[in-house]
Design a protein around this motif. Structure first.
Motif, short mmCIF file in Angstrom:
data_model
loop_
_atom_site.label_atom_id
_atom_site.label_comp_id
_atom_site.label_asym_id
_atom_site.label_seq_id
_atom_site.Cartn_x
_atom_site.Cartn_y
_atom_site.Cartn_z
N THR A 34 0.85 -1.19 0.00
CA THR A 34 0.00 0.00 0.00
C THR A 34 0.89 1.24 0.00
OG1 THR A 34 -0.12 0.11 2.41
CG2 THR A 34 -1.82 -1.18 1.27
N PHE A 35 0.26 2.38 -0.07
CA PHE A 35 1.00 3.64 -0.08
C PHE A 35 0.43 4.56 1.00
CE2 PHE A 35 1.43 1.81 -4.27
CZ PHE A 35 2.80 1.95 -4.51
N PRO A 36 1.24 5.48 1.52
CA PRO A 36 0.80 6.31 2.65
C PRO A 36 -0.47 7.10 2.39
CG PRO A 36 3.17 6.51 2.31
CD PRO A 36 2.64 5.72 1.15
N GLY A 37 -0.78 7.44 1.15
CA GLY A 37 -1.92 8.30 0.87
C GLY A 37 -3.28 7.64 0.85
N ILE A 38 -3.33 6.29 0.93
CA ILE A 38 -4.63 5.62 0.87
C ILE A 38 -5.44 5.90 2.13
CG2 ILE A 38 -3.70 3.80 -0.61
CD1 ILE A 38 -3.89 1.94 1.84
N SER A 39 -6.78 5.90 2.01
CA SER A 39 -7.63 6.27 3.13
C SER A 39 -7.73 5.18 4.18
CB SER A 39 -9.02 6.64 2.64
OG SER A 39 -9.60 5.55 1.92
N SER A 40 -7.74 3.90 3.75
CA SER A 40 -7.82 2.80 4.70
C SER A 40 -7.33 1.53 4.04
CB SER A 40 -9.25 2.60 5.21
OG SER A 40 -10.11 2.26 4.14
N PHE A 41 -6.97 0.55 4.88
CA PHE A 41 -6.47 -0.73 4.38
C PHE A 41 -7.64 -1.58 3.89
CE2 PHE A 41 -4.45 -4.89 4.58
CZ PHE A 41 -3.18 -4.61 4.11
N ALA A 42 -7.40 -2.39 2.85
CA ALA A 42 -8.46 -3.19 2.24
C ALA A 42 -9.09 -4.15 3.25
CB ALA A 42 -7.90 -3.96 1.06
N PHE B 129 0.94 -10.54 8.45
CA PHE B 129 0.08 -11.16 9.45
C PHE B 129 0.68 -12.53 9.74
CE2 PHE B 129 -2.56 -8.63 6.58
CZ PHE B 129 -3.25 -7.79 7.43
N GLN B 130 0.66 -12.96 10.98
CA GLN B 130 1.32 -14.21 11.31
C GLN B 130 0.59 -14.93 12.44
OE1 GLN B 130 5.52 -14.28 12.95
NE2 GLN B 130 5.91 -14.88 10.83
N GLU B 131 0.58 -16.25 12.37
CA GLU B 131 -0.04 -17.01 13.46
C GLU B 131 0.74 -16.79 14.75
OE1 GLU B 131 0.24 -21.30 13.60
OE2 GLU B 131 1.92 -21.29 12.20
N PHE B 132 0.03 -16.74 15.85
CA PHE B 132 0.65 -16.58 17.16
C PHE B 132 0.96 -17.96 17.71
CE2 PHE B 132 -0.13 -16.05 21.88
CZ PHE B 132 1.14 -15.54 22.13
N ILE B 133 2.24 -18.19 18.05
CA ILE B 133 2.66 -19.47 18.60
C ILE B 133 2.51 -19.39 20.13
CG2 ILE B 133 4.50 -21.20 18.70
CD1 ILE B 133 3.46 -20.63 15.88
N ALA B 134 1.32 -19.72 20.59
CA ALA B 134 0.99 -19.57 22.02
C ALA B 134 1.87 -20.43 22.91
CB ALA B 134 -0.49 -19.90 22.25
N SER B 135 2.32 -21.56 22.39
CA SER B 135 3.15 -22.48 23.18
C SER B 135 4.51 -21.87 23.51
CB SER B 135 3.35 -23.80 22.42
OG SER B 135 3.80 -23.55 21.10
N SER B 136 4.87 -20.77 22.84
CA SER B 136 6.16 -20.12 23.10
C SER B 136 5.96 -18.72 23.68
CB SER B 136 6.98 -20.05 21.81
OG SER B 136 8.36 -19.88 22.08
N TYR B 137 4.79 -18.48 24.28
CA TYR B 137 4.50 -17.15 24.85
C TYR B 137 5.60 -16.75 25.84
CZ TYR B 137 1.91 -13.32 27.03
OH TYR B 137 1.53 -12.08 27.50
N LEU C 174 -7.02 -4.90 15.29
CA LEU C 174 -6.36 -5.24 14.03
C LEU C 174 -6.57 -4.14 12.99
CD1 LEU C 174 -4.79 -7.28 12.30
CD2 LEU C 174 -6.98 -8.36 11.74
N ILE C 175 -7.79 -3.66 12.87
CA ILE C 175 -8.10 -2.59 11.90
C ILE C 175 -7.27 -1.35 12.21
CG2 ILE C 175 -9.89 -1.02 11.09
CD1 ILE C 175 -11.89 -3.35 11.52
N ASN C 176 -7.21 -0.98 13.49
CA ASN C 176 -6.44 0.20 13.88
C ASN C 176 -4.96 0.04 13.55
OD1 ASN C 176 -8.66 1.57 14.88
ND2 ASN C 176 -8.36 0.85 16.99
N LYS C 177 -4.42 -1.15 13.82
CA LYS C 177 -2.99 -1.37 13.59
C LYS C 177 -2.64 -1.34 12.11
CE LYS C 177 -0.23 -1.69 16.03
NZ LYS C 177 0.71 -0.61 16.50
N VAL C 178 -3.40 -2.03 11.28
CA VAL C 178 -3.05 -2.07 9.86
C VAL C 178 -3.24 -0.70 9.21
CG1 VAL C 178 -3.51 -4.55 9.65
CG2 VAL C 178 -5.33 -2.91 9.12
N ASN C 179 -4.21 0.07 9.66
CA ASN C 179 -4.36 1.42 9.13
C ASN C 179 -3.22 2.33 9.59
OD1 ASN C 179 -6.69 1.16 7.52
ND2 ASN C 179 -8.01 1.28 9.31
N GLU C 180 -2.73 2.07 10.78
CA GLU C 180 -1.57 2.80 11.28
C GLU C 180 -0.32 2.49 10.45
OE1 GLU C 180 1.22 2.10 15.13
OE2 GLU C 180 -0.90 2.35 15.56
N LEU C 181 -0.26 1.27 9.91
CA LEU C 181 0.92 0.84 9.16
C LEU C 181 0.80 1.10 7.65
CD1 LEU C 181 1.66 -2.59 10.91
CD2 LEU C 181 2.75 -0.38 11.31
#
Length: 299
Positions: free
Chosen positions: A123-131, A182-190, A168-175
Motif C-alpha cells: 500500500t501507499f501512505p496516501g490511501i484512506s484505509s487498508f483493504a 500477518f502471522q499465526e501466534f505461537i501460544a506455546s512459546s509465549y 487489528l483494523i487500527n494497527k493495519v491502518n496505522e501501518l
C-alpha cells in the motif's frame, strides 16, 4: 603480513550498544594479530561515476582485506564488495535478514519450519484505509490472537500481538505505506524463545530468553536470559536457517512449537553478542574472527 580489517557500525543511532559491538569484535581481531579500524557508516562516503566506484578521500590502496559489517547499510556494504573487499556478512545476506518478508520467503524456500504467514499487499501512505478483504482473510486464517509484524525492525520492536478485530483494523491502518505481515501466534512459546548464535557450520553459543509480562522474550523489552544447551535438531535448524539467508554468521531465534519442536522466528545477521557473553561466558566474536581469517586464508 597480517590481514587488515575494518569494522563498520551505524554512527547515527544514539546510544553506545552499536559501538560496543564493534569494539568487542575489534578486541578479538587484535588478539588474533589482525589489525582493524572501526568506522562509522557516515564516515565513508560512497562515490559512483561512469568511471569508478570508490570512496571520497580514500583510494584503492587504503581498502582493507575484509570488513565485519555490523550495520544494515546495504548500499555501503555493496559499495565495498564492488571494490573487491570481502564483507562479512554479505550485502545480500544483510538485505534478506533485515527484511522479514524476504527472510520468511527464503526460509520457506528451503522447507524450514516457520510460523504461518500472510504478506500484506503493498500500500501507499496516501490511501484512506487498508483493504477490508485482506483483514478478513487474516482473521479467517489465524483468528485471534495473531501477530502483526513490520518487515523492518529490531530488538523485538515493531512486533504486535493483536487480540480482536478493532485492534487489528487500527494497527493495519496505522501501518499504511509500510511493508508488514500477518502471522499465526505461537501460544506455546509465549514469552520465551531460544537464541542460537551460528558461525559457519557450528552453533557456538545459545541462551534461553524469557519474560513473565510480555509475549516477546527480547532482553531489550525486559526479558531475562539463561544459558541454554540446544538439542541436535535445534542446532541443525539454526545452521540451516543461517545458510538459507546466505549468512556466514547469525543469531537465530527459535520458538517452541505446540508439539515441542522448534520453529524459526527470525534470523539476525547483525546479532549483538554482549548479552550472549554475559549469559554464557562465551565470546562469539572470537569464533567470528577465526572464521573470517580462515576463509580468507583459504582464498
Amino acid at each position: 603480513m597480517s590481514l587488515q580489517g575494518w569494522i563498520i557500525y551505524n554512527g547515527q543511532i544514539p546510544g553506545s550498544k552499536f559501538l560496543d559491538f564493534a569494539e568487542w569484535i575489534k578486541c578479538s581481531a587484535d588478539r588474533k594479530d589482525s589489525h582493524t579500524q572501526i568506522y562509522k557508516n557516515n564516515e565513508l562516503h560512497s562515490l559512483i561515476s561512469s568511471k569508478k566506484v570508490t570512496f571520497l578521500k580514500n583510494n584503492q590502496d587504503d581498502l582493507p582485506d575484509y570488513v565485519v559489517f555490523t550495520d544494515k547499510d546495504i548500499y555501503l556494504a555493496k559499495q565495498l564488495e564492488l571494490q573487491g573487499v570481502h564483507v562479512f556478512n554479505s550485502s545480500e545476506a544483510i538485505a534478506v535478514s533485515d527484511d522479514k518478508i524476504l527472510s520468511y520467503q527464503q526460509l520457506a524456500r528451503y522447507n524450514i519450519p516457520i510460523p504461518k504467514t500472510i504478506i500484506a499487499p503493498k500500500t501507499f501512505p496516501g490511501i484512506s484505509s487498508f483493504a477490508s478483504q485482506t483483514i478478513q482473510v487474516a482473521i479467517d486464517t489465524f483468528e485471534f490472537p495473531m501477530i502483526v509484524k513490520e518487515a523492518f525492525g529490531s530488538f523485538g520492536e515493531q512486533v504486535y500481538l493483536i487480540h480482536n478485530e478493532p485492534e487489528l483494523i487500527n494497527k493495519v491502518n496505522e501501518l499504511r505505506g509500510k511493508p508488514f505481515i500477518f502471522q499465526e501466534f505461537i501460544a506455546s512459546s509465549y514469552g520465551q524463545d531460544m537464541r542460537l548464535h551460528v558461525v559457519g557450520d557450528e552453533v557456538v553459543a545459545a541462551m534461553r530468553r524469557y519474560s513473565t509480562n510480555d509475549f516477546r522474550a527480547n532482553i531489550t523489552t525486559g526479558g531475562m536470559m539463561e544459558s541454554y544447551h540446544p538439542t541436535k535438531l535445534e542446532k541443525e535448524l539454526a545452521i540451516a536457517a543461517t545458510k538459507a539467508i546466505g549468512a556466514d554468521f547469525a543469531g537465530v531465534d527459535l520458538l517452541l512449537g505446540p508439539t515441542g519442536k522448534p520453529i524459526v522466528c527470525e534470523v539476525n545477521s547483525n546479532a549483538h553478542i554482549r548479552n550472549m557473553f554475559d549469559c554464557t561466558n562465551i565470546n562469539v566474536a572470537d569464533f567470528m574472527i577465526d572464521y573470517i581469517l580462515d576463509r580468507l586464508k583459504e582464498k
